[in-house]
Scaffold this active site. Structure first.
Site, PDB file in Angstrom:
ATOM      1  N   GLY A  72      50.433  46.396  24.117  1.00 53.37           N
ATOM      2  CA  GLY A  72      49.159  47.107  24.053  1.00 53.37           C
ATOM      3  C   GLY A  72      49.305  48.458  24.729  1.00 53.37           C
ATOM      4  O   GLY A  72      50.323  49.134  24.595  1.00 53.37           O
ATOM      5  N   THR A  88      44.001  38.093  32.111  1.00 54.86           N
ATOM      6  CA  THR A  88      43.459  36.737  31.952  1.00 54.86           C
ATOM      7  C   THR A  88      44.367  35.837  31.102  1.00 54.86           C
ATOM      8  O   THR A  88      44.256  34.625  31.172  1.00 54.86           O
ATOM      9  CB  THR A  88      42.059  36.787  31.304  1.00 54.86           C
ATOM     10  OG1 THR A  88      42.117  37.679  30.196  1.00 54.86           O
ATOM     11  CG2 THR A  88      41.009  37.228  32.296  1.00 54.86           C
ATOM     12  N   ALA A  89      45.246  36.435  30.308  1.00 55.89           N
ATOM     13  CA  ALA A  89      46.150  35.628  29.464  1.00 55.89           C
ATOM     14  C   ALA A  89      47.430  35.259  30.212  1.00 55.89           C
ATOM     15  O   ALA A  89      48.187  34.384  29.770  1.00 55.89           O
ATOM     16  CB  ALA A  89      46.507  36.397  28.194  1.00 55.89           C
ATOM     17  N   HIS A 102      50.417  45.117  37.092  1.00 55.91           N
ATOM     18  CA  HIS A 102      49.219  45.016  37.942  1.00 55.91           C
ATOM     19  C   HIS A 102      49.362  43.697  38.688  1.00 55.91           C
ATOM     20  O   HIS A 102      49.848  42.702  38.132  1.00 55.91           O
ATOM     21  CB  HIS A 102      47.981  45.023  37.046  1.00 55.91           C
ATOM     22  CG  HIS A 102      46.669  44.859  37.755  1.00 55.91           C
ATOM     23  ND1 HIS A 102      46.358  45.489  38.942  1.00 55.91           N
ATOM     24  CD2 HIS A 102      45.554  44.138  37.420  1.00 55.91           C
ATOM     25  CE1 HIS A 102      45.130  45.168  39.312  1.00 55.91           C
ATOM     26  NE2 HIS A 102      44.629  44.351  38.409  1.00 55.91           N
ATOM     27  N   ASP A 161      43.101  48.976  43.018  1.00 55.62           N
ATOM     28  CA  ASP A 161      42.934  49.208  41.581  1.00 55.62           C
ATOM     29  C   ASP A 161      41.595  48.622  41.107  1.00 55.62           C
ATOM     30  O   ASP A 161      40.840  49.285  40.385  1.00 55.62           O
ATOM     31  CB  ASP A 161      44.098  48.562  40.810  1.00 55.62           C
ATOM     32  CG  ASP A 161      44.067  48.919  39.332  1.00 55.62           C
ATOM     33  OD1 ASP A 161      44.465  50.047  38.989  1.00 55.62           O
ATOM     34  OD2 ASP A 161      43.613  48.089  38.526  1.00 55.62           O
ATOM     35  N   GLU A 170      38.450  50.948  39.728  1.00 50.44           N
ATOM     36  CA  GLU A 170      37.896  50.861  38.358  1.00 50.44           C
ATOM     37  C   GLU A 170      36.453  50.359  38.357  1.00 50.44           C
ATOM     38  O   GLU A 170      35.661  50.744  37.504  1.00 50.44           O
ATOM     39  CB  GLU A 170      38.811  50.018  37.441  1.00 50.44           C
ATOM     40  CG  GLU A 170      38.926  48.562  37.793  1.00 50.44           C
ATOM     41  CD  GLU A 170      40.164  47.888  37.198  1.00 50.44           C
ATOM     42  OE1 GLU A 170      41.128  48.575  36.857  1.00 50.44           O
ATOM     43  OE2 GLU A 170      40.159  46.643  37.089  1.00 50.44           O
ATOM     44  N   GLU A 190      25.272  67.917  29.430  1.00 53.96           N
ATOM     45  CA  GLU A 190      25.146  68.025  30.888  1.00 53.96           C
ATOM     46  C   GLU A 190      25.714  66.816  31.632  1.00 53.96           C
ATOM     47  O   GLU A 190      26.274  66.969  32.713  1.00 53.96           O
ATOM     48  CB  GLU A 190      23.670  68.198  31.280  1.00 53.96           C
ATOM     49  CG  GLU A 190      23.159  69.595  31.049  1.00 53.96           C
ATOM     50  CD  GLU A 190      24.064  70.674  31.653  1.00 53.96           C
ATOM     51  OE1 GLU A 190      24.633  70.459  32.737  1.00 53.96           O
ATOM     52  OE2 GLU A 190      24.209  71.733  31.010  1.00 53.96           O
TER      53      GLU A 190
END
Ligand SMILES: NC(=O)C1=CN([C@@H]2O[C@H](COP(=O)(O)OP(=O)(O)OC[C@H]3O[C@@H](n4cnc5c(N)ncnc54)[C@H](OP(=O)(O)O)[C@@H]3O)[C@@H](O)[C@H]2O)C=CC1
Ligand SMILES: CC[C@](O)(C(C)=O)C(=O)O
Ligand SMILES: [Mg+2]
Ligand SMILES: [Mg+2]
EC number: 1.1.1.86
Length: 337
Positions: free
Chosen positions: A27, A85-86, A109, A192, A196, A228
């Site tokens: 990915g 999660t996988a 990660h 991290d 996020e 804006e």
């Protein structure tokens, strides 16, 4: 406290060129790592389930694609770049049976190691190379002869040179061109997730949507509100990126700077800071991880609902119309994967 930063000259590419690397997942990060490893002379194989929609993308790039179990069996460095999660199920089914003494297990990660969802055997190296940017930027920078800074960490040093191997990997994806910072799985994971949730994605998206709502509910044109509250944000953030908040303040008008200094702290006030501390506490205690794993196991009902609500927010329709007028902005989401 100063951090240790490593550059190209500190890393020995030969350490990773001498190993076979399996990149599991293709990915955002997976495609960037795999293509850049290959272009750096590393023997790479991709691991993807038989029905994966990423398979054709990897094959179009001339990469060899096997199942995760086959790739893990062949390789001696296994980089897991499937969704967080996988990873637990993938590890148990396809990777753990093929780990042997001397192999290395890598992550982009630290989530699964930090929260104890994956517990590797003691005789393998466990390390992390985590680029501090989205995968598509990691690849683009590599191709341009540059790099995205990486965090590098070792959780388990069975070989005695896990850090050297991780630095070599970081070099192969362009990370040490920009600088690789030594950290720990705990520090990378917690910062991290906090970044996020509270600032980069959650905080910024909520700030933009709320500003847009306040202006449009007061009767201003959505198009003007979009410029804006969203479009110009990039221009302002680019200035911060180049020279910090001071550089941004140097470039804007005095009127904007006075408004920034006097009103900004009213928007992000002590209540917001207190909420940020609570969010950090949930990350540190494992509460967020437990909630996210349970949400995933339940089929992600809240995730799907909130995602749909976000997609239906009026700012999206306005933005779609305006971006269609800006040929230089409306780039495809992915270029290489
Ligand atoms: N997105 C980013 O830029 C960043 C991500 N990370 C970390 O990198 C890791 C990967 O994230 P990201 O690149 O966003 O992931 P993506 O969601 O972009 O890609 C996941 C890839 O894994 C594949 N996949 C899904 N399930 C499995 C499985 N069971 N076995 C093998 N492959 C599988 C997917 O295939 P399919 O197409 O079939 O779904 C896809 O190719 C995560 O740990 C994330 O936290 C770190 C820094 C930044
Ligand atoms: C900011 C989101 C991120 O942490 C990233 C691109 O670094 C992620 O998990 O995607
Ligand atoms: Mg990140
Ligand atoms: Mg992240």
């Amino acid at each position: 406290m100063s951090v240790e930063v490593f550059y190209d000259d500190d890393a020995d590419l030969g350490l990773i060129q001498g190993r076979k690397v399996a990149v599991i997942g293709y990915g955002s990060q997976g495609h960037a790592h795999a293509l850049s490893l290959r272009d750096s002379g590393v023997d790479v194989v991709i691991g993807l389930p038989a029905g994966s929609k990423s398979r054709p993308k990897a094959e179009e790039q001339g990469l060899r694609v096997l199942t995760p179990a086959e790739a893990a069996a062949e390789a001696d460095v296994i980089m897991i770049l499937a969704p967080d999660t996988a990873q637990r199920g993938l590890y148990a089914e396809a990777i753990a049976p093929h780990l042997a003494a001397g192999k290395a297990l890598f992550f982009g990660h630290g989530f699964n190691i930090r929260y104890g969802l994956i517990k590797p055997p003691a005789d393998v190296d466990v390390a992390m190379v985590a680029p501090k940017g989205p995968g598509h930027l990691v690849r683009r920078q590599y191709v341009d002869g540059k790099g995205v800074p990486c965090l590098v960490a070792v959780e388990q040093d069975a070989s005695g040179n896990a850090f050297g191997l991780a630095l070599a990997y970081a070099k192969a994806i362009g990370g040490t061109r920009a600088g690789a910072i030594r950290t720990t799985f705990t520090e990378e994971t917690e910062t991290d997730l906090f970044g996020e949730q509270a600032v980069l994605c959650g905080g910024a998206a909520a700030l933009v949507q709320t500003g847009f709502e306040v202006l449009t509910e007061a009767g201003y044109a959505p198009e003007v509100a979009y410029f804006e509250c969203l479009h110009e944000l990039k221009l302002i953030v680019d200035l911060m990126y180049e020279g910090g908040i001071a550089r941004m303040r140097y470039s804007i008008s005095d009127t904007a700077e006075y408004g920034d200094l006097s009103r900004g702290p009213r928007v992000i006030d002590s209540r917001v800071k207190e909420e940020m501390r609570k969010i950090l506490g949930e990350i540190q205690s494992g509460e967020f991880a437990r909630e996210w794993v349970a949400e995933d196991e339940a089929g992600r009902p809240n995730f799907a609902k909130w995602r749909a609500e976000g997609a239906a927010h009026p700012i999206e329709e306005t933005g779609q119309k305006l971006r269609a007028m800006m040929s230089w902005v409306d780039r495809p989401i992915t270029e290489t994967a």
